[in-house]
Design a protein around this motif. Structure first.
Motif, PDB file in Angstrom:
ATOM      1  N   VAL A 186      11.301   3.162  -9.128  1.00 42.78           N
ATOM      2  CA  VAL A 186      10.247   3.303  -9.233  1.00 42.78           C
ATOM      3  C   VAL A 186       8.333   3.292  -9.371  1.00 42.78           C
ATOM      4  CG1 VAL A 186      10.255   1.753 -11.954  1.00 42.78           C
ATOM      5  CG2 VAL A 186       9.739   4.565 -12.629  1.00 42.78           C
ATOM      6  N   ARG A 187       8.540   1.731  -9.524  1.00 43.00           N
ATOM      7  CA  ARG A 187       6.774   1.198  -8.980  1.00 43.00           C
ATOM      8  C   ARG A 187       6.433   2.005  -7.472  1.00 43.00           C
ATOM      9  NH1 ARG A 187      10.591  -2.896 -10.822  1.00 43.00           N
ATOM     10  NH2 ARG A 187       9.645  -3.696 -12.168  1.00 43.00           N
ATOM     11  N   ALA A 188       7.947   2.253  -6.771  1.00 42.76           N
ATOM     12  CA  ALA A 188       7.430   3.358  -6.105  1.00 42.76           C
ATOM     13  C   ALA A 188       7.065   4.355  -5.383  1.00 42.76           C
ATOM     14  CB  ALA A 188       8.550   2.402  -4.288  1.00 42.76           C
ATOM     15  N   ILE A 189       7.724   4.945  -6.666  1.00 41.45           N
ATOM     16  CA  ILE A 189       7.430   6.480  -7.521  1.00 41.45           C
ATOM     17  C   ILE A 189       5.652   6.830  -7.731  1.00 41.45           C
ATOM     18  CG2 ILE A 189       7.202   8.414  -8.423  1.00 41.45           C
ATOM     19  CD1 ILE A 189      10.353   7.404  -8.287  1.00 41.45           C
ATOM     20  N   ARG A 190       5.682   5.500  -8.429  1.00 42.66           N
ATOM     21  CA  ARG A 190       4.396   5.548  -9.114  1.00 42.66           C
ATOM     22  C   ARG A 190       3.185   4.784  -8.762  1.00 42.66           C
ATOM     23  NH1 ARG A 190       3.737   5.401 -14.862  1.00 42.66           N
ATOM     24  NH2 ARG A 190       5.648   5.557 -16.055  1.00 42.66           N
ATOM     25  N   ARG A 191       3.764   3.597  -6.779  1.00 45.62           N
ATOM     26  CA  ARG A 191       2.822   3.743  -6.176  1.00 45.62           C
ATOM     27  C   ARG A 191       1.886   5.070  -5.439  1.00 45.62           C
ATOM     28  NH1 ARG A 191       5.308  -1.149  -5.387  1.00 45.62           N
ATOM     29  NH2 ARG A 191       6.574   0.010  -3.178  1.00 45.62           N
ATOM     30  N   THR A 192       2.728   5.851  -5.029  1.00 51.37           N
ATOM     31  CA  THR A 192       2.325   6.272  -4.447  1.00 51.37           C
ATOM     32  C   THR A 192       2.173   7.687  -5.315  1.00 51.37           C
ATOM     33  OG1 THR A 192       4.339   7.085  -3.242  1.00 51.37           O
ATOM     34  CG2 THR A 192       3.246   8.605  -2.914  1.00 51.37           C
ATOM     35  N   ARG A 197      -3.646   9.905  -7.250  1.00 52.72           N
ATOM     36  CA  ARG A 197      -4.776   9.888  -7.384  1.00 52.72           C
ATOM     37  C   ARG A 197      -6.196  10.000  -7.283  1.00 52.72           C
ATOM     38  NH1 ARG A 197      -6.591   8.303 -13.526  1.00 52.72           N
ATOM     39  NH2 ARG A 197      -8.477   8.514 -13.739  1.00 52.72           N
ATOM     40  N   LEU A 198      -5.597   8.867  -6.179  1.00 58.17           N
ATOM     41  CA  LEU A 198      -7.326   8.078  -6.018  1.00 58.17           C
ATOM     42  C   LEU A 198      -7.979   9.021  -4.777  1.00 58.17           C
ATOM     43  CD1 LEU A 198      -6.179   4.136  -5.123  1.00 58.17           C
ATOM     44  CD2 LEU A 198      -8.329   5.175  -6.690  1.00 58.17           C
ATOM     45  N   LYS A 199      -7.242   9.322  -4.132  1.00 59.49           N
ATOM     46  CA  LYS A 199      -7.387  10.758  -3.078  1.00 59.49           C
ATOM     47  C   LYS A 199      -8.277  10.977  -3.741  1.00 59.49           C
ATOM     48  CE  LYS A 199      -4.596   8.969   0.615  1.00 59.49           C
ATOM     49  NZ  LYS A 199      -5.689   8.356   1.156  1.00 59.49           N
ATOM     50  N   LEU A 200      -7.124  12.362  -4.873  1.00 60.63           N
ATOM     51  CA  LEU A 200      -7.859  13.715  -5.223  1.00 60.63           C
ATOM     52  C   LEU A 200      -9.094  13.471  -6.339  1.00 60.63           C
ATOM     53  CD1 LEU A 200      -4.537  14.769  -7.411  1.00 60.63           C
ATOM     54  CD2 LEU A 200      -5.601  16.268  -5.652  1.00 60.63           C
ATOM     55  N   ASP A 201      -9.104  11.958  -6.909  1.00 59.13           N
ATOM     56  CA  ASP A 201     -10.541  11.766  -7.231  1.00 59.13           C
ATOM     57  C   ASP A 201     -12.091  11.655  -6.096  1.00 59.13           C
ATOM     58  OD1 ASP A 201      -9.391  11.092  -9.687  1.00 59.13           O
ATOM     59  OD2 ASP A 201      -9.028   9.518 -10.190  1.00 59.13           O
ATOM     60  N   GLU A 202     -11.675  11.390  -5.236  1.00 62.75           N
ATOM     61  CA  GLU A 202     -12.298  11.444  -3.749  1.00 62.75           C
ATOM     62  C   GLU A 202     -12.582  12.287  -2.982  1.00 62.75           C
ATOM     63  OE1 GLU A 202     -10.146   9.152  -0.508  1.00 62.75           O
ATOM     64  OE2 GLU A 202     -10.622   6.731  -2.097  1.00 62.75           O
ATOM     65  N   ALA A 203     -11.345  13.398  -3.080  1.00 62.44           N
ATOM     66  CA  ALA A 203     -12.284  14.701  -2.954  1.00 62.44           C
ATOM     67  C   ALA A 203     -12.814  14.680  -4.143  1.00 62.44           C
ATOM     68  CB  ALA A 203     -10.672  15.651  -2.637  1.00 62.44           C
ATOM     69  N   GLU A 204     -12.595  14.653  -5.562  1.00 63.33           N
ATOM     70  CA  GLU A 204     -13.427  15.469  -6.044  1.00 63.33           C
ATOM     71  C   GLU A 204     -14.943  15.253  -6.594  1.00 63.33           C
ATOM     72  OE1 GLU A 204     -13.402  16.461 -11.531  1.00 63.33           O
ATOM     73  OE2 GLU A 204     -12.269  15.223 -10.372  1.00 63.33           O
ATOM     74  N   ASN A 245       2.251   8.747 -20.700  1.00 59.63           N
ATOM     75  CA  ASN A 245       1.681   7.660 -20.026  1.00 59.63           C
ATOM     76  C   ASN A 245       1.149   8.507 -18.322  1.00 59.63           C
ATOM     77  OD1 ASN A 245       2.713   5.841 -17.283  1.00 59.63           O
ATOM     78  ND2 ASN A 245       1.541   4.719 -19.174  1.00 59.63           N
ATOM     79  N   LEU A 246       2.244   9.082 -18.042  1.00 61.54           N
ATOM     80  CA  LEU A 246       2.013   9.641 -16.758  1.00 61.54           C
ATOM     81  C   LEU A 246       0.557  10.902 -16.642  1.00 61.54           C
ATOM     82  CD1 LEU A 246       5.381  10.889 -16.018  1.00 61.54           C
ATOM     83  CD2 LEU A 246       3.779   9.050 -14.637  1.00 61.54           C
ATOM     84  N   TYR A 247       0.102  11.167 -17.554  1.00 63.58           N
ATOM     85  CA  TYR A 247      -1.155  12.354 -17.420  1.00 63.58           C
ATOM     86  C   TYR A 247      -1.887  11.452 -17.923  1.00 63.58           C
ATOM     87  CZ  TYR A 247       1.602  16.418 -18.641  1.00 63.58           C
ATOM     88  OH  TYR A 247       2.378  17.713 -17.609  1.00 63.58           O
ATOM     89  N   GLY A 248      -1.794  10.136 -18.613  1.00 61.87           N
ATOM     90  CA  GLY A 248      -3.336   9.670 -19.238  1.00 61.87           C
ATOM     91  C   GLY A 248      -3.724   8.640 -17.791  1.00 61.87           C
ATOM     92  N   ALA A 249      -2.145   8.285 -16.640  1.00 63.22           N
ATOM     93  CA  ALA A 249      -2.524   7.056 -15.517  1.00 63.22           C
ATOM     94  C   ALA A 249      -3.065   7.633 -14.031  1.00 63.22           C
ATOM     95  CB  ALA A 249      -1.141   5.860 -15.571  1.00 63.22           C
TER      96      ALA A 249
END
Length: 411
Positions: A186-192, A197-204, A245-249
């Protein structure tokens, strides 16, 4: 094995993944005579829906249903006795283009079992999208499943070609994932998810910065995930808390809920029967309340930690908070109106717009597309005021429960 037989196996194997809606991406078409396909709504194989409710069709397949993992809830697990098949990259590309030309589909949803390694599998999935976009100039919708722990460069390339990326969280509790899918982390899933999210934020941020260079493209329809409901002991409060939690994080566009379906040769650790589909429906309604109506998890689920099946969660909340009603429709704030049973977001916007120029009356509710029977006990209008004893009556809930029906004998 011919392509037709592969399609039968791999389309059937993909049906358990619910996270294939095709809404929220950028608008593209080939009306300028260049390229092929569009993101316009259409009709076809896998029925998904746009924000305005129109149907969109996707070719929904796995690249292969062979898998190194042995997730107990998955029909395609390594120990499962099912027919196996694998498409080549060119076969998926040809199927997508052929189905589009026949007006069967408007896009592609592609996932895969894990073969060799996460990087190898992800490279194969990305190669399909790359070939469709660059060699065939396909402008239709593409949704790719992201493989956890795949190389960051592959994730970046996937976002370049796909409209949406998704990675399934699978279970609402980490302990359940360890029990049912020991190879998954689950940690690997959340890391991905975090990397996406970081890449989506960068693109935005790139899109919002005024420069002469063309902004980078990365999955304009965002990312989504899916949780299986009813395979473990997680209650509705736990499921919704995980979703919040998933929506927020990770700023997910959607969390999909998939009612567990018993599979052949299932482990004894899994339940013998599936949960009621109505439970899945109530979770979607509760999810909508969190995303669009300003509710929080603690408000939606009461002390029982389970959503009632006989009434919807917003009505259940209103019945637990009768002291807040009846509400004056002509004076209440938008946030208060959104909590009235039967009032949807569009109906609230219509009410707010209408009351700027007139007083809302009982006869206006039909024009505003408000279900009167559900809303009337909770609202005050210029020509309607519910009697106090009616709202406070213990039997009010019976008014909203489905009517009992006589079952037949089938002959």
């Amino acid at each position: 094995m011919d392509v037709q037989r592969k399609l039968e196996i791999l389309a059937d194997a993909a049906k358990y993944d619910a996270s294939c809606a095709s809404s929220g991406t950028e608008k593209r078409d080939s009306s300028d005579g260049k390229g092929m396909g569009s993101t316009a709504p259409g009709m076809g194989i896998c029925h998904s829906y746009a924000p305005d409710g129109r149907c969109i069709s996707l070719l929904k397949v796995l690249l292969t249903n062979a898998c190194n993992y042995n997730c107990l809830y998955c029909v395609n697990r390594a120990s499962s006795n099912v027919p196996r098949a694998r498409f080549t990259i060119d076969e998926v590309v040809k199927l997508t283009l052929d189905f589009y030309r026949r007006n069967y589909i408007e896009g592609l949803f592609l996932s895969s079992g894990i073969i060799r390694s996460p990087d190898y599998t992800m490279e194969q999935v990305v190669s399909v999208a790359r070939k469709l976009r660059e060699e065939h100039h396909f402008r239709g919708y593409i949704h790719l499943k992201t493989i956890p722990e795949a190389d960051d460069a592959l994730i970046a390339e996937a976002g370049k070609y796909a409209d949406r990326l998704s990675i399934n969280i699978e279970m609402p509790q980490e302990t359940s994932l360890q029990q049912f899918a020991p190879e998954k982390d689950v940690r690997a899933i959340r890391r991905t998810m975090g990397r996406l999210r970081l890449k989506l934020d960068e693109a935005e941020e790139d899109r919002n910065t005024k420069t002469k260079t063309k902004p980078q493209r990365f999955a304009p329809a965002g990312q989504s995930t899916q949780m299986i409901v009813g395979a473990d002991s997680a209650n509705d409060h736990t499921i919704l808390h995980t979703s919040a939690n998933l929506y927020g994080a990770y700023r997910l566009r959607r969390v999909y809920y998939s009612a567990f379906s018993p599979i052949p040769d299932a482990s004894r650790a899994l339940p013998l029967v599936q949960p009621p589909l109505l439970r899945e429906h109530r979770l979607y309604q509760a999810d909508w309340l969190m995303r669009f109506y300003g509710f929080d998890v603690a408000e939606i689920v009461d002390d029982s930690a389970m959503l009632p099946l006989d009434i919807d969660p917003k009505l259940a909340w209103a019945l637990r908070h009768r002291d807040r009603f009846p509400l004056d429709v002509n004076r209440a704030s938008r946030e208060e109106l959104l909590r009235v049973p039967g009032f949807g977001t569009k109906a609230v916007e219509r009410i707010i717009a209408a009351r700027r120029t007139t007083t809302i009356r009982l006869s206006d509710l039909a024009r505003l597309h408000v279900p009167r029977n559900k809303a009337l006990p909770f609202i005050v209008l210029s020509d309607h005021r519910p009697s106090p004893h009616r709202l406070e009556a213990a039997g009010l809930i019976e008014r909203f429960k489905p009517k009992a029906t006589q079952l037949g004998f089938g002959f």
